[in-house]
Each structure stands twice: as structure tokens, then as C-alpha cells.
Write an enzyme that holds these catalytic residues in place. Structure first.
Site, mmCIF file in Angstrom:
data_model
loop_
_atom_site.group_PDB
_atom_site.id
_atom_site.type_symbol
_atom_site.label_atom_id
_atom_site.label_comp_id
_atom_site.label_asym_id
_atom_site.label_seq_id
_atom_site.Cartn_x
_atom_site.Cartn_y
_atom_site.Cartn_z
ATOM 1 N N THR A 76 57.995 27.444 78.423
ATOM 2 C CA THR A 76 59.092 28.146 77.737
ATOM 3 C C THR A 76 59.371 29.412 78.537
ATOM 4 O O THR A 76 60.149 29.386 79.490
ATOM 5 C CB THR A 76 58.753 28.460 76.265
ATOM 6 N N LYS A 109 50.455 25.269 78.608
ATOM 7 C CA LYS A 109 51.531 26.255 78.552
ATOM 8 C C LYS A 109 51.077 27.380 77.627
ATOM 9 O O LYS A 109 50.313 27.156 76.691
ATOM 10 C CB LYS A 109 52.860 25.643 78.112
ATOM 11 N N THR A 169 44.649 26.800 70.833
ATOM 12 C CA THR A 169 45.618 27.750 71.339
ATOM 13 C C THR A 169 46.826 27.046 71.895
ATOM 14 O O THR A 169 46.736 25.902 72.281
ATOM 15 C CB THR A 169 45.051 28.527 72.528
ATOM 16 N N THR A 182 68.140 35.104 71.447
ATOM 17 C CA THR A 182 69.561 35.379 71.727
ATOM 18 C C THR A 182 69.886 35.306 73.212
ATOM 19 O O THR A 182 69.055 34.981 74.028
ATOM 20 C CB THR A 182 69.942 36.760 71.162
#
Lengths: 408, 408
Positions: free
Chosen positions: B158, B184, B195, B408
Site C-alpha cells: 500500500t 507488507k 501483524t 484523499t
């Protein structure tokens, strides 16, 4: 808890508004710039005193010395404070220095040593430059005045930007009683027991034992409910001094005006706590998290503090991003069982989650709300009757900037 | 714990290096840019499987579905993952979507549903756009290849910057066995139990029950010892799949090569955990905190994690400021009693505190050390025999930037 009926805020009031108190501050050389770094509150008479102190195991030397002073007779007449150096983790020399500060204060103000408290805030692990401190204390006596509350407030700041002071008036048995406070906060703020430095004064006639109980109670719902960065300082302390010069009938929990006094006392603590949170290092806004209908007060408090302490929630508030997923994630890791299907979350009056389900909301309106100076987050657990409120601030570039180069 | 003698790192190894595994990834439209956002690991045979999952109470739907799959027969043959959307706090629809993902995976790979695991990472509280996801899964089958480890790693990122993968080789009963992993991390990283997302593969012949025990053990000293921001995600999970195709004698704790295998397994976990910490959002360096001579392993772990989690310590590392006062303050608030007079602290090989007393050190040399890519903080409590190491990263402007505008 604040009951607007029982007390009145005194406009322009400070720690010297209660009868008998004077205060002052000056620059003795601990701060690199010409800002005040040494201050004192003095009372004309030995004041009944109470204190709460950090639970960090590496408690700074001045805290131990202040506790000793109060333990001896339950009274203080002068409270000294320096900023720029915390006198923490400084070993026996630090302990000796704190005692030397107390002795110098006793001499300067002409009172017994056990009537003097000392406290320090600033860098950990460096010895106090005692020449500067002792020289400053000698000069300080002449600076301590009835209108010196402002100078005192300046002297306790480190990375704070704004002075934090408040005074309220309460009627007790027909007499007017004042309760005032000043505080410093900023970084390393995650109080456990007490917090940061808080100084409260009152002219109420009240025994130390009741004052201590009241201080403990309000600390739990005010100073202990704020966090700036989750770091509990070695120097946290709140001290209250009561001169008794209002000449009211002695306040006890049985007094008909006890509740009014307690409400005013709590209000002073809450105003200072919120001011500390709002003025956290680098902060641009105050965040207030209320957890309602928890199944215990401990749960409500823990969950509110976990949400307010989340770096992700704090960053989202800074960025005005209505990222409620971070709020629910914080609720879920706070260490208290919740019903995962009955949680409501609102940002101000904008519901974003109802019965644990996302609801459509106007993103623009939410962003507009989050851009304000006060962000209120409401979490309703629908489990029981307990409520708690915690205060904090957003996480900003300036927090990083300030703390990346604090000593240098 | 890592024993360099018992295993060898395989240069260029990935999750497809162990025999029987293929992997791949593609862009199905969940991420706004053309980056991979859907991936899979597939095994030629049903692989013995084990998993560890977040303790956050708001556990995401895909985690529940994966747990069900593994519970049914202790095996997985395909593991699907999407990034860009966490499918967390999405109610019954989210649960249905996770099941639909699993069903689509089973169909695409031609295996039973209970042999498929699913997991998601990204924004909380938004429904998965199932058209994109299901279309992607149909296309994914053709993308899953022996050399697809890299595509898989891309698909799980991400805000991560760097792929995290590792493979080691161990000899078990004369046979060569591989253990590999991909992970990740980035933000909302403060694992409790498991985790982030971790995927481990091995061709070892080992029963699920032993695999699960081993995964639990290494999770405690690797994945559970890292923190980026103290926020425990709703989606944390580590899954391991063992194909058995190395055809070694079945590994059990009594096998003479168990310790070698366990050391290799732990090493894979530790490499991934450190890589996640180093690649924390906005991080410029890896911080490693070792607490030695604690009186219990719990104390050592708690203190190491408190120091690594301190925003003030993290900011000081970013600013290359040798502010050890923040380290000792964190030690003192970690919730475990310490002897306040016997603490040593070093930054790399530079002692800054000995027996709780500040020692003079070369500030320039310390600043130079702190500017490096790896900062090692050693805390010696001189109390007992327990040691623990935790990993984290510095707190930077970029952490704030990334998290102020994540959605955003």
C-alpha cells in the site's frame, strides 16, 4: 462534571487572584534566549498543600524534595520552578542540587525549608548550572508581586506557545473563595497520576487531607485524561496551595458548598488540561474524544485515551481526513471488550458509523468540520452507563520538527 | 535466535522458491494508479497451513474466512490478497464479499473452497468493489507462475516503498528444505499476536500442528516485536503454507534437524519483521532496541517495545539528537519495575548512561552515528537474565504527510 451554576470565571484572573498569593519570574540563564526560566509562587501565610506526581519510575529529584516538604507538615509557602533543565536522571548531585534550590528559596523568602517546594522542566540528564539558579533565586524575591502571575506563567514554558491560566470564584458559606491555576505542558505529555507542571492556588480554608483527596479525584478526570505523545514525563507534578485567607468555614466533604467548590476545582483542572492538550508540540487544534455507554469507567477512560493517543487519528485530524476506520481500530485495541456490532461514531454532529456500519456522510462537510480548531469525536458503545472524555491534539510536521532537534 | 550455521540465505529467493509454489499479481482497479492490487500464492498440492491473526476486536472479514478455511482441514492451496481496501468494519456485506472472493478463487484455481484463504489491506470501512475483484480473480489464474514472486510482492503493497521477501535453505534429514516469506507493512503497525500481512512458504514436510506452534513461537520474537506507530490493525495476519514436496522425513520437535529448521524459520520471520519496520511510513532508518538483563522476558519485551514506540525517541533518531533522557523516560513508564540506579544505555557502541548516571560522550560522534541507516539502542538493566529486541523506525515529516491525507 463542570457545573456552570456553582462558580464564575474571573476575567483576567491568575494564580495571584486568590487572597494571599504573589508570583513572579525572571531570566537566570537556563534558556538560551532571554526568556523567563525561573519563577515562584509565594503565599503570605503557610498554605495547606497537596500534590500529585508522575508514576514514571525515574522520578526527578525535585519531585522527591517537594514530596518531603509537603509530607513534613502538609503546608507550602513558596513554590519554585525552573524551566530549561529537568534535573532528572542526575543522580546524587541532582538530589543535592534540588535541596540546594529549596534551601536558597527558604533563605530568599525567609521561611522554613519544609515550606518550600521545587520543580524543574526541560532537558533530562544534565546537571543544573547551580550558579545561575542560586543567583536567580536571590533576585527572584524582589520580582514576586501580586500582579506577577503573568511572569510566572512565562517562566514555566519550554516549547509551549501559550500561557495557561484560569481563575474561578465560588461562594462557600457566604464567603467568596477563589480557585486558580497555571500550567505548562507541550511534549512528553501522557500523564499517569499527575502530569506536566500544574500549579493551583486557592484562598479557601480547607485542610490538606481534603485538598489532596479533591486533587486526586479531579486529576483522574482532567490532567490524567490528556495526551500529546504518549510519553509520560519524569517530572509531572500538580501542586495546590490553599491560603485559607477567604476565611470561609472550613471546607469538608460534608459542607453544603462542597459540591460547588469541587465543581469549580474540577473546572480549573479541566481548563488547564485542555489548554495543555491544545498547546501540544506543533498542534493546530484540540481533539476531544468522548466515549459513552461503556460498561465501566475504566473501559471508557482506556478507550478514550487510546483513540486520542493514536498517531493515525491525530494525523488524520491534522489532514482533515474523516478516516473513522482509524478510530474504530483504536477502539478495538484498547484492551477492553466491546460489542463489535453496536458502535456509533460521530465527528461533531456528523454520524459516520451507526451500529458498527458505515453511513454515508457529506465528505466535504466533514472535511470542513475537521479543519476547525476543535474536533469532537463521539464514540457510543451501547453497553452500559459509563462515560469518559479525553483531550489531545493533532500530529503535525511541527511536532516532528520540534522533537527532531530539541536539545540542539 | 538466528543461527547462521544452520541455514543459508538463497540469493534472489522468493515465496515460489520452495518446491510446489507459484505466485502472481495484477491490477484489477482497487488502487487509483496502475499498480498491482490483487495477488495470489498457489501450491500444486494442498499445503499444510497455519496462521496468526490480529487481536484487534474489530477483526476484518477476510481473516475470519481464512481461519475457517484452515480450521476445516489444516490445509490451504491458494491464498488470495488484495490491497487498496481492507474489507474491515463492513458488516454482513463485507463477510459475504470475503466469502465470494474465496468462492471465486476456488473456482479459478479448481480447488475446494476450504483450501482457499483470503486477505485484504487498505482503507477501513468501504465495501469492496466486487465487480473489479471478481474480474481480477478470473484473470489472476493465468498470471500465477513459478517466477511470479515479484508480482505478488507488488500486489500486497500500500504505502510501502520496498518489497519484503526472503528465502533460506536448511538441510533436514539429508534433504534440502526451503523456507520463504513475503510481507507488507507500513502504517497501523503495532502487532499484537500477528501483524500486517506476512506470507511464508516452505516445501518442508511438516504437520500443521507443529507449523502452528512454530509460527506462534517466532511471531512473539519477530512480528510482534515491531512497531511503526502503535496502532494495531484490524487486518494483521501471517499465514504459512508447507507443501511437503521437499520429501524430508516429517519434521517434529523431536527431529534432530528441528532446531536448524526452527532457526531458519525464525530468521525468515525476523528479516521480514525488520524490513517492515525499516519501511514504516515515512521512515528514513531502522531502529533496534535491545533490553538486556531484565528480570523476566515479559519485562524485557515490554520495555523494548515502549522505547521503540516512543514518538520522542523516534523523533530524536530522525533528528540525530542523542537525547537519551527520552529513552530512560520510556524505560520508566513501561509498566515493569526496574532498578532505577543500575541502568546502562548505549547508542551503538557509545555509552551515554552508566549505572543510571550520565557519562560524557562525543556529541558529534553520536550525531554521526544517529544519522546512519541503522540505530541500535542498548539498555542494560542489570537485574536478571532476560533479553528482548524490538524494531521500529524514526518519526518523520513524511509519516505526517502520508497519514494526513491517506484516503484523499
Amino acid at each position: 462534571m463542570s457545573n456552570q451554576q456553582s462558580f464564575t470565571v474571573v476575567a483576567g484572573g491568575s494564580v495571584t487572584t486568590p487572597k494571599g498569593f504573589r508570583a513572579g519570574g525572571l531570566h537566570c540563564g537556563l534558556k538560551k534566549t532571554e526568556r523567563h526560566d525561573l519563577g515562584a509562587i509565594y503565599c503570605e501565610v503557610p498554605a495547606n498543600a497537596a500534590g500529585v506526581y508522575t508514576l514514571n519510575q525515574f522520578q526527578a529529584a525535585p519531585l522527591r524534595v517537594t514530596q518531603e516538604s509537603i509530607a513534613q507538615g502538609g503546608k507550602l509557602q513558596a513554590m519554585l520552578v525552573n524551566s530549561g533543565n529537568a534535573n532528572a536522571c542526575t543522580g546524587q548531585q541532582g538530589e543535592d542540587d534540588a535541596r540546594a534550590m529549596r534551601a536558597a528559596g527558604a533563605k530568599a523568602f525567609g521561611v522554613a525549608e519544609h515550606l518550600v517546594g521545587v520543580t524543574s522542566t526541560g532537558v533530562i540528564g544534565e546537571l543544573l548550572p547551580m550558579g545561575k539558579v542560586l543567583g536567580g533565586i536571590e533576585r527572584l524575591h524582589a520580582q514576586v508581586k501580586v500582579d506577577g502571575g503573568d511572569d510566572f506563567c512565562q517562566a514555566i514554558l519550554t516549547t509551549d506557545l501559550v500561557k495557561k491560566e484560569i481563575c474561578v470564584r465560588v461562594t462557600v458559606g457566604g464567603q467568596t473563595v477563589h480557585i486558580a491555576g497555571a500550567a505548562k505542558g507541550s511534549g512528553m505529555i501522557h500523564p499517569n497520576m499527575a502530569t506536566m507542571l500544574g500549579f493551583m492556588t486557592t484562598d479557601a480554608n480547607i485542610e490538606s487531607v481534603h485538598l489532596q483527596k479533591l486533587l486526586n479525584d479531579i486529576t483522574d478526570s482532567t490532567f490524567n485524561m490528556i495526551t500529546v505523545d504518549g510519553d509520560t514525563s519524569t517530572n509531572d507534578m500538580v501542586v495546590v496551595m490553599a491560603s485559607g485567607l477567604a476565611e470561609n468555614d472550613a471546607l469538608t466533604p460534608d459542607h453544603p458548598d462542597w459540591a460547588a467548590f469541587a465543581a469549580g476545582f474540577n473546572y480549573v483542572g479541566e481548563v488547564l488540561a485542555k489548554a495543555i492538550a491544545r498547546d501540544g508540540e506543533g498542534a493546530t487544534k484540540l481533539i476531544e474524544v468522548t466515549v459513552a455507554h461503556a460498561d465501566s469507567r475504566d473501559a471508557a477512560r482506556a478507550i478514550a485515551k487510546t483513540v486520542i493517543g493514536s498517531s493515525l487519528v491525530k494525523s488524520a485530524c491534522f489532514g482533515a481526513d474523516a478516516n473513522w476506520g482509524r478510530i474504530i481500530a483504536a477502539v478495538g485495541r484498547a484492551g477492553h471488550p466491546v460489542q463489535t456490532e453496536t458502535v456509533d461514531i460521530s465527528l461533531g454532529d456528523i454520524p459516520v458509523l451507526v451500529q458498527s456500519r458505515p453511513v454515508r456522510f457529506d465528505e466535504e462537510r466533514a472535511a470542513e468540520y475537521l479543519k476547525g480548531e476543535l474536533v469532537q469525536i463521539f464514540v457510543d458503545l451501547h453497553m452500559g452507563d459509563a462515560t469518559a472524555t479525553a483531550w489531545g491534539c493533532d500530529l503535525t510536521y511541527d511536532y516532528v520538527r520540534i522533537n527532531a532537534a530539541y536539545r540542539t
